[in-house]
Design a protein around this motif. Structure first.
Motif, PDB file in Angstrom:
ATOM      1  N   HIS A 341       1.058  -1.284   0.052  1.00 24.84           N
ATOM      2  CA  HIS A 341       0.091  -0.157   0.071  1.00 24.84           C
ATOM      3  C   HIS A 341       0.992   1.189  -0.103  1.00 24.84           C
ATOM      4  O   HIS A 341       1.656   1.339   0.795  1.00 24.84           O
ATOM      5  N   SER A 342       0.763   2.399  -1.078  1.00 22.07           N
ATOM      6  CA  SER A 342       1.584   3.344  -1.162  1.00 22.07           C
ATOM      7  C   SER A 342       1.112   4.340  -0.080  1.00 22.07           C
ATOM      8  O   SER A 342      -0.226   4.684  -0.136  1.00 22.07           O
ATOM      9  N   THR A 343       1.958   4.699   0.601  1.00 15.27           N
ATOM     10  CA  THR A 343       1.622   5.982   1.653  1.00 15.27           C
ATOM     11  C   THR A 343       1.942   7.130   1.041  1.00 15.27           C
ATOM     12  O   THR A 343       1.424   8.336   1.325  1.00 15.27           O
ATOM     13  N   GLN A 344       2.969   7.164   0.129  1.00 18.64           N
ATOM     14  CA  GLN A 344       3.381   8.516  -0.097  1.00 18.64           C
ATOM     15  C   GLN A 344       2.758   8.918  -1.313  1.00 18.64           C
ATOM     16  O   GLN A 344       2.315  10.241  -1.431  1.00 18.64           O
ATOM     17  N   ASP A 345       2.250   8.291  -2.235  1.00 15.18           N
ATOM     18  CA  ASP A 345       1.455   8.944  -3.345  1.00 15.18           C
ATOM     19  C   ASP A 345      -0.054   8.258  -3.358  1.00 15.18           C
ATOM     20  O   ASP A 345      -0.287   7.266  -3.905  1.00 15.18           O
ATOM     21  N   MET A 346      -0.900   8.913  -2.857  1.00 13.01           N
ATOM     22  CA  MET A 346      -2.181   8.333  -2.641  1.00 13.01           C
ATOM     23  C   MET A 346      -2.983   8.725  -4.020  1.00 13.01           C
ATOM     24  O   MET A 346      -2.629   9.648  -4.672  1.00 13.01           O
ATOM     25  N   GLY A 347      -4.191   8.091  -4.491  1.00 14.98           N
ATOM     26  CA  GLY A 347      -4.919   8.430  -5.386  1.00 14.98           C
ATOM     27  C   GLY A 347      -5.806   9.326  -5.425  1.00 14.98           C
ATOM     28  O   GLY A 347      -5.886  10.120  -4.124  1.00 14.98           O
ATOM     29  N   ALA A 348      -6.575   9.783  -6.444  1.00 14.48           N
ATOM     30  CA  ALA A 348      -7.505  10.861  -6.341  1.00 14.48           C
ATOM     31  C   ALA A 348      -8.666  10.631  -5.403  1.00 14.48           C
ATOM     32  O   ALA A 348      -8.849  11.673  -4.572  1.00 14.48           O
ATOM     33  N   VAL A 349      -9.116   9.624  -5.235  1.00 14.35           N
ATOM     34  CA  VAL A 349     -10.221   9.180  -4.574  1.00 14.35           C
ATOM     35  C   VAL A 349      -9.724   9.361  -2.935  1.00 14.35           C
ATOM     36  O   VAL A 349     -10.515  10.126  -2.253  1.00 14.35           O
ATOM     37  N   ASP A 350      -8.746   8.726  -2.781  1.00 13.23           N
ATOM     38  CA  ASP A 350      -8.306   8.973  -1.148  1.00 13.23           C
ATOM     39  C   ASP A 350      -8.047  10.282  -0.877  1.00 13.23           C
ATOM     40  O   ASP A 350      -8.238  10.765   0.002  1.00 13.23           O
ATOM     41  N   SER A 386      -1.503  14.785  -8.904  1.00 15.12           N
ATOM     42  CA  SER A 386      -0.520  14.168  -8.103  1.00 15.12           C
ATOM     43  C   SER A 386      -0.988  14.655  -6.425  1.00 15.12           C
ATOM     44  O   SER A 386      -1.738  15.783  -6.448  1.00 15.12           O
ATOM     45  N   SER A 387      -0.738  13.798  -5.772  1.00 16.92           N
ATOM     46  CA  SER A 387      -1.401  13.942  -4.247  1.00 16.92           C
ATOM     47  C   SER A 387      -0.146  14.719  -3.489  1.00 16.92           C
ATOM     48  O   SER A 387      -0.381  15.240  -2.407  1.00 16.92           O
ATOM     49  N   THR A 388       0.921  14.757  -4.236  1.00 15.32           N
ATOM     50  CA  THR A 388       1.994  15.315  -3.437  1.00 15.32           C
ATOM     51  C   THR A 388       2.403  16.699  -3.737  1.00 15.32           C
ATOM     52  O   THR A 388       2.941  17.786  -2.986  1.00 15.32           O
ATOM     53  N   ARG A 389       2.066  17.288  -4.921  1.00 13.46           N
ATOM     54  CA  ARG A 389       2.155  18.590  -5.298  1.00 13.46           C
ATOM     55  C   ARG A 389       1.695  19.434  -4.326  1.00 13.46           C
ATOM     56  O   ARG A 389       2.303  20.477  -3.641  1.00 13.46           O
ATOM     57  N   VAL A 390       0.225  19.364  -4.381  1.00 14.02           N
ATOM     58  CA  VAL A 390      -0.487  20.135  -3.109  1.00 14.02           C
ATOM     59  C   VAL A 390      -0.737  19.224  -2.398  1.00 14.02           C
ATOM     60  O   VAL A 390      -1.899  18.773  -2.628  1.00 14.02           O
ATOM     61  N   PRO A 391      -0.220  18.891  -1.016  1.00  9.25           N
ATOM     62  CA  PRO A 391      -0.900  17.783  -0.175  1.00  9.25           C
ATOM     63  C   PRO A 391      -2.298  17.989   0.144  1.00  9.25           C
ATOM     64  O   PRO A 391      -2.684  19.363   0.439  1.00  9.25           O
ATOM     65  N   PRO A 392      -2.843  16.954   0.674  1.00  8.86           N
ATOM     66  CA  PRO A 392      -4.330  17.018   1.068  1.00  8.86           C
ATOM     67  C   PRO A 392      -4.615  18.020   2.122  1.00  8.86           C
ATOM     68  O   PRO A 392      -5.493  18.891   2.167  1.00  8.86           O
ATOM     69  N   GLU A 393      -3.397  18.339   3.125  1.00  9.85           N
ATOM     70  CA  GLU A 393      -3.657  18.997   4.415  1.00  9.85           C
ATOM     71  C   GLU A 393      -3.463  20.609   3.601  1.00  9.85           C
ATOM     72  O   GLU A 393      -4.524  21.421   4.161  1.00  9.85           O
ATOM     73  N   GLN A 394      -2.780  20.926   2.612  1.00 14.06           N
ATOM     74  CA  GLN A 394      -2.840  22.214   2.068  1.00 14.06           C
ATOM     75  C   GLN A 394      -4.074  22.535   1.482  1.00 14.06           C
ATOM     76  O   GLN A 394      -4.594  23.560   1.813  1.00 14.06           O
ATOM     77  N   LEU A 395      -4.536  21.738   0.535  1.00 11.94           N
ATOM     78  CA  LEU A 395      -5.907  22.202   0.065  1.00 11.94           C
ATOM     79  C   LEU A 395      -6.746  22.317   0.940  1.00 11.94           C
ATOM     80  O   LEU A 395      -7.666  23.110   1.152  1.00 11.94           O
ATOM     81  N   GLY A 396      -6.880  21.468   2.056  1.00 13.02           N
ATOM     82  CA  GLY A 396      -7.884  21.224   3.204  1.00 13.02           C
ATOM     83  C   GLY A 396      -7.749  22.838   3.717  1.00 13.02           C
ATOM     84  O   GLY A 396      -8.938  23.530   3.975  1.00 13.02           O
ATOM     85  N   ALA A 397      -6.677  23.318   4.137  1.00 14.49           N
ATOM     86  CA  ALA A 397      -6.465  24.500   4.750  1.00 14.49           C
ATOM     87  C   ALA A 397      -7.008  25.643   4.021  1.00 14.49           C
ATOM     88  O   ALA A 397      -7.720  26.614   4.253  1.00 14.49           O
ATOM     89  N   LEU A 398      -6.879  25.595   2.700  1.00 15.07           N
ATOM     90  CA  LEU A 398      -7.105  26.719   1.635  1.00 15.07           C
ATOM     91  C   LEU A 398      -8.569  26.680   1.655  1.00 15.07           C
ATOM     92  O   LEU A 398      -9.208  27.861   1.886  1.00 15.07           O
ATOM     93  N   VAL A 399      -9.247  25.443   1.538  1.00 20.36           N
ATOM     94  CA  VAL A 399     -10.729  25.491   1.457  1.00 20.36           C
ATOM     95  C   VAL A 399     -11.282  26.185   2.758  1.00 20.36           C
ATOM     96  O   VAL A 399     -12.431  26.845   2.789  1.00 20.36           O
ATOM     97  N   ASP A 400     -10.595  25.738   3.873  1.00 26.31           N
ATOM     98  CA  ASP A 400     -11.030  26.403   5.245  1.00 26.31           C
ATOM     99  C   ASP A 400     -11.128  28.029   5.206  1.00 26.31           C
ATOM    100  O   ASP A 400     -11.646  28.583   5.591  1.00 26.31           O
ATOM    101  N   LEU A 401      -9.759  28.502   4.592  1.00 27.36           N
ATOM    102  CA  LEU A 401      -9.661  30.044   4.541  1.00 27.36           C
ATOM    103  C   LEU A 401     -10.869  30.396   3.703  1.00 27.36           C
ATOM    104  O   LEU A 401     -11.632  31.669   4.049  1.00 27.36           O
TER     105      LEU A 401
END
Lengths: 502, 455
Positions: A341-350, A386-401
């Motif tokens: 199971h890759s933890t580094q590069d998750m898919g779009a759904v994940d 790519s899940s790593t260019r803008v990691p999910p935490e960053q997009l999440g924070a952006l949506v929050d702002l």
């Protein structure tokens, strides 16, 4: 030829797929598997080159992936399966035989349900076998080079019953099979790089007649070719029968320049492979508990993922189309080797679900930011998802702002563009501040409004005399002074309260 | 440097220094190439022993030709596990021994190196037996203390009997086949030659370890079988099928004396019958040839070994036709015969009646032995129907066929069998060997009975 021409005919199709097993090592040797990018003859060992005295050792990772694929295809796992040698002389087969599972394959009698038509295509069997080396011809020099990199790589051969009835159905089956193999990590299913190859059996018969004589079209290696080859072959066979001729049972190829099939060899020329049980490998036994174990840990399959996403997010405003785009993104995702199971590069759904974070964020907002904005920015940089260019935490924070009105939607887009162009580990809020996208809160907005009110006495007077719409001119000044960063809604509220108490 | 192709892999190895110095005289043609002088021994359990290794067992410091033109100049990129184990134990490999091409033959006359002369009385120009004739002769002549051979249908036991040395074919799956040039994988075993059972046992104990590189190597905890019962009396079965009419009187006499010797040491002699033995020969030849045709498919001249370029006029469109030039010159007539036979028995038309039928017979043979070993601990019978034949002497009628009855069944059943020299013929004075055969995993017991025969 026209569709009309086919009325009254039945098309019968069966597909044999060879999919490279996505393992780090080969099926029977410890040599590393290869990618197209590897230099030729750098990924093989003495076994792959058929040096005498070398012996095969079955790679358990390949067995695991074969079992996962078989279970995902609803097959009966055979408690005992065996390996056989299929003999023929060819320079891309240094040992003179391919080890395959001719007499007792690892799994039988399954089916794959097609996602859109909901048709069940029966799977006759799944077997493990070795891939060959590659011959690279140099026609001008009358020379062929042999590249052993692929020699001995594990393959899954997946054979359907003759259940498919149109080129479109055949293509849907191959897509569904590809997605299934990818989901369980068994193969990356990449037809372009040759890690998935299809042979298509085609026959036609008039409605009510028994099955016609079939022809096998070898190595049809793209969805377009599959449709093209079947269409050509169906028309050819119908034309033959219609003019009173017989279809000869033969093996054919597909010429993708002429877009037609051509005869490779007739049934009489079919080679005798002299199958022999491999005396080194013995019986592969799979216990019921192993099967249960693997079944319990089987990664979710595409169909299940799709229904789950729809169940969960459609009511929150995520469309069917959005879900299909999300899942489509995952079809080109890197499949991790050996079923890890890759933890580094998750898919779009994940990625999507991680940003939504169990309903903490609006699924609709996230899908909008992800599918409309992030994808757009990535493709502006010629990048796939790519899940790593803008990691999910960053997009999440952006949506929050944005949803907390800390920044405007326009600023959010600007911020995202910056994050894609300049990946950074700094917090999104810091980045927003450094870009001066975040207005200093509270007092500052009031101060600006205060200044604007003081600077525009004519408008204030107009307001006082009942022209409330004049507030928009004040607001325009606020937005101009803040270069659009101010929250217009908040500014308007502030202005109104200032004007009323003025 | 990474090899860019297999030929380069071999080329790189070839530029390592091969051992070529020769000091010992070898008038028997037992070694295929030069012998190397014994050097300062490395410490280890076998540091006092010099070893000959059969030409079909891979070594990096000597060529590995399998006595075939196809591998005339071949140097293996690896050492066989058995060679590594011996060297790790301090034994010194002094050279590679002559044999029948790819282990196919029983007189050691099918060899690019020419026949091996039996050193018992070299002036009589008799065969050392085959296929491991060079190993047997080297030990008999004292050129080395022990030797490795391979035994697929008797290739260790027959030359041991002809040369008057001990030859052990262990239980299938005990000695690693990694690095053994395959003839028939399901029958091939690495065997041991020495002058005494005691030395044979020392090698066996060193080599009897699990090898993860060999998929048929038995795991460490399953290498021995439980004894038949706890009775103290050794019960020895005498299979009547192993005393055919063709057996020479002197062999019968020697075997009788050997049995009397065992009885005198407290063993109980029991006549037994192994009904399927008469079918075992045809089964053996079908199975061994089928596997040979498969295993020898790799010698196409592409990656390594002899490559004969086709003449300018040749049709180059079919790779098979190109291979034919290398394969025709690469293989001798016996090897060619077995490849053709084997390819036929695997063909779609013959598979059921030949290959599958042979596998059924093989199961019957195993069952016969299993039943026999419920009653007795070991079987004892002659190793050969006669003493060593003269080189060049035409084989009479079915003689070689009958000979195989004595060795092939144990190979089909995968059980341990050892030939021990017991006496010399009253007719010609040449050595006679007797075979001890046990159930799978009873190698220690077989050697124990072998030692009783030495007394």
């Amino acid at each position: 030829m026209s569709r009309l021409f086919r009325d009254g005919w039945h098309i019968v199709l069966g597909i044999e797929t060879h999919a490279q097993i996505n393992s780090t090592q080969k099926l029977f040797s410890s040599a590393p598997t290869s990618l197209l990018a590897h230099d030729s003859n750098t990924r093989f060992n003495a076994f792959d080159a058929a040096f005498p005295g070398t012996l095969p050792l079955l790679n358990p990772k390949c067995v695991l992936l074969a079992l996962r694929a078989s279970l995902a295809l609803n097959c009966r796992i055979q408690n005992r399966s065996t390996f056989d040698r299929k003999h023929y002389f060819y320079p891309d087969l240094p040992v003179g035989y391919q080890i395959t599972q001719h007499y007792a394959p690892i799994a039988k009698d399954g089916y794959l349900e097609l996602p859109v038509s909901k048709k069940r295509v029966r799977i006759q069997q799944v077997q493990m076998e070795q891939d060959t080396a590659k011959s690279i011809s140099e026609p001008r020099a009358h020379k062929s080079h042999i590249d052993l990199n692929r020699s001995g790589t594990g393959l899954l051969e997946i054979v359907t019953e003759p259940d498919l009835q149109s080129p479109e159905e055949a293509s849907e089956y191959v897509r569904a099979l590809q997605a299934t193999l990818r989901a369980v990590g068994a193969s990356d299913g990449n037809m372009e790089s040759g890690s998935m190859r299809c042979d298509v059996n085609v026959s036609v018969n008039r409605s009510g007649d028994p099955f016609g004589t079939r022809c096998e079209i070898k190595n049809v290696n793209s969805f377009r070719y599959i449709v093209g080859a079947i269409n050509f072959e169906v028309d050819r066979q119908i034309a033959l029968i219609s003019s009173g001729q017989a279809v000869e049972q033969e093996t054919r190829g597909f010429d993708h320049y002429k877009w037609e099939t051509f005869k490779l060899r007739s049934k009489e020329d079919a080679p005798d492979y002299r199958y022999m049980p491999d005396p080194n490998l013995g019986v592969l036994t799979i216990s019921q508990s192993e099967i249960t174990n693997i079944r319990d840990r089987l990664p979710p399959l595409p169909d299940a993922i799709r229904s789950r996403l729809l169940d969960r997010y459609e009511s929150q405003g995520v469309s069917v189309n959005d879900v299909d785009i999300l899942m489509g993104l995952d079809t080109t995702r890197l499949v991790p080797f050996d079923g890890e199971h890759s933890t580094q590069d998750m898919g779009a759904v994940d990625y999507f679900e991680q940003v939504v974070d169990n309903g903490r964020r609006s699924a609709k907002a996230v899908s909008n930011w992800m599918l409309n904005n992030l994808l757009g920015q990535l493709s502006a940089h010629s990048m796939e998802f790519s899940s790593t260019r803008v990691p999910p935490e960053q997009l999440g924070a952006l949506v929050d702002l944005v949803t907390s009105n800390t920044i405007t939607t326009a600023s959010g887009k600007l911020l995202l563009r910056h994050l894609v162009a300049h990946p950074s580990s700094a917090s999104v809020e810091q980045v927003a501040r450094s870009l001066k996208l975040v207005e200093d809160q509270g007092d500052d907005l009031s101060a600006i409004c205060q200044r604007v009110v003081e600077a525009m006495p004519k408008e204030v007077a107009s307001f006082k005399s009942g022209n409330e719409n004049v507030v928009n001119r004040l607001l325009g000044k606020v937005m101009k002074d803040t270069r659009g960063r101010a929250d217009a809604h908040a500014a308007k509220t502030t202005l109104l309260s200032l004007l009323k108490s003025y | 440097m990474k090899p860019r192709c297999s030929r380069q892999l071999v080329h790189n190895i070839r530029h390592r220094t091969l051992n070529t110095a020769s000091i010992t005289k070898d008038p028997f043609n037992a070694f295929e190439d030069a012998l190397i002088p014994i050097q300062n021994a490395r410490p280890g359990a076998l540091s006092d022993l010099s070893i000959g290794v059969k030409a079909n067992i891979a070594t990096t410091s000597f060529k590995t030709t399998a006595s075939s033109n196809a591998l005339r100049d071949y140097v293996s990129p690896m050492n066989a596990t058995v060679v590594e184990l011996l060297e790790d134990a301090g034994a010194q490999v002094i050279g590679k021994t002559n044999c029948d091409e790819f282990g196919m033959g029983s007189l050691n006359t099918n060899s690019i190196h020419g026949p091996v002369v039996n050193p018992f009385r070299p002036e009589e120009q008799r065969s050392a037996g085959g296929s491991s004739g060079g190993s047997a002769a080297a030990v008999a002549a004292g050129l080395c203390d022990a030797a490795l051979g391979t035994d697929t249908g008797g290739s260790v036991r027959l030359p041991a009997s002809y040369c008057g040395v001990v030859g052990l074919k262990p239980s299938y799956g005990l000695l690693s086949r990694w690095g053994v040039v395959p003839y028939a994988d399901s029958l091939d075993t690495v065997g041991i030659f020495a002058k005494t059972v005691a030395t044979t046992r020392r090698l066996f104990d060193t080599l009897n370890v699990h090898d993860p590189r060999d998929p048929t190597s038995v795991s460490s905890d399953a290498r021995t079988s439980s004894p038949r019962n706890h009775s103290t009396t050794l019960r020895i079965g005498i299979p009547q099928e192993c005393f055919p009419r063709e057996l020479s009187n002197t062999v019968t006499e020697s075997t009788r004396n050997a049995l009397a010797n065992l009885k005198a040491q407290g063993a109980e002699l029991v006549p037994v019958s192994l009904k399927s033995l008469s079918f075992s020969l045809s089964a053996y030849y079908v199975l061994a040839s089928a596997e040979a045709s498969s295993n020898l498919a790799r010698y196409d001249g592409m990656q390594y070994g002899l490559k004969v370029s086709p003449p300018a006029s040749a049709d180059l469109s079919d790779p098979k036709a190109i291979y034919a030039y290398s394969r025709t010159q690469g293989f001798g007539s016996e090897v060619t015969r077995r490849i053709l036979l084997g390819a036929y028995s695997l063909s779609a038309e013959a598979f059921d009646n030949y290959f599958l039928q042979a596998q059924r017979v093989r199961q019957h043979v195993k069952n016969d032995f299993d039943n026999a070993f419920k009653e007795v601990d070991v079987l004892v019978h002659p190793s050969a129907i006669r003493t060593a034949p003269r080189l060049g002497e035409p084989q009479v009628g079915l003689e070689s066929y009958v000979q195989d009855v004595l060795t092939v069944p144990a190979s089909l059943a995968g059980i341990p069998a050892m030939s021990v020299p017991v006496s010399h013929s009253e007719e010609d004075g040449w050595p006679i060997g007797v075979s001890v055969v046990g159930k799978w995993g009873s190698d220690a017991l077989v050697m124990k009975v072998g030692e009783m025969l030495e007394r």
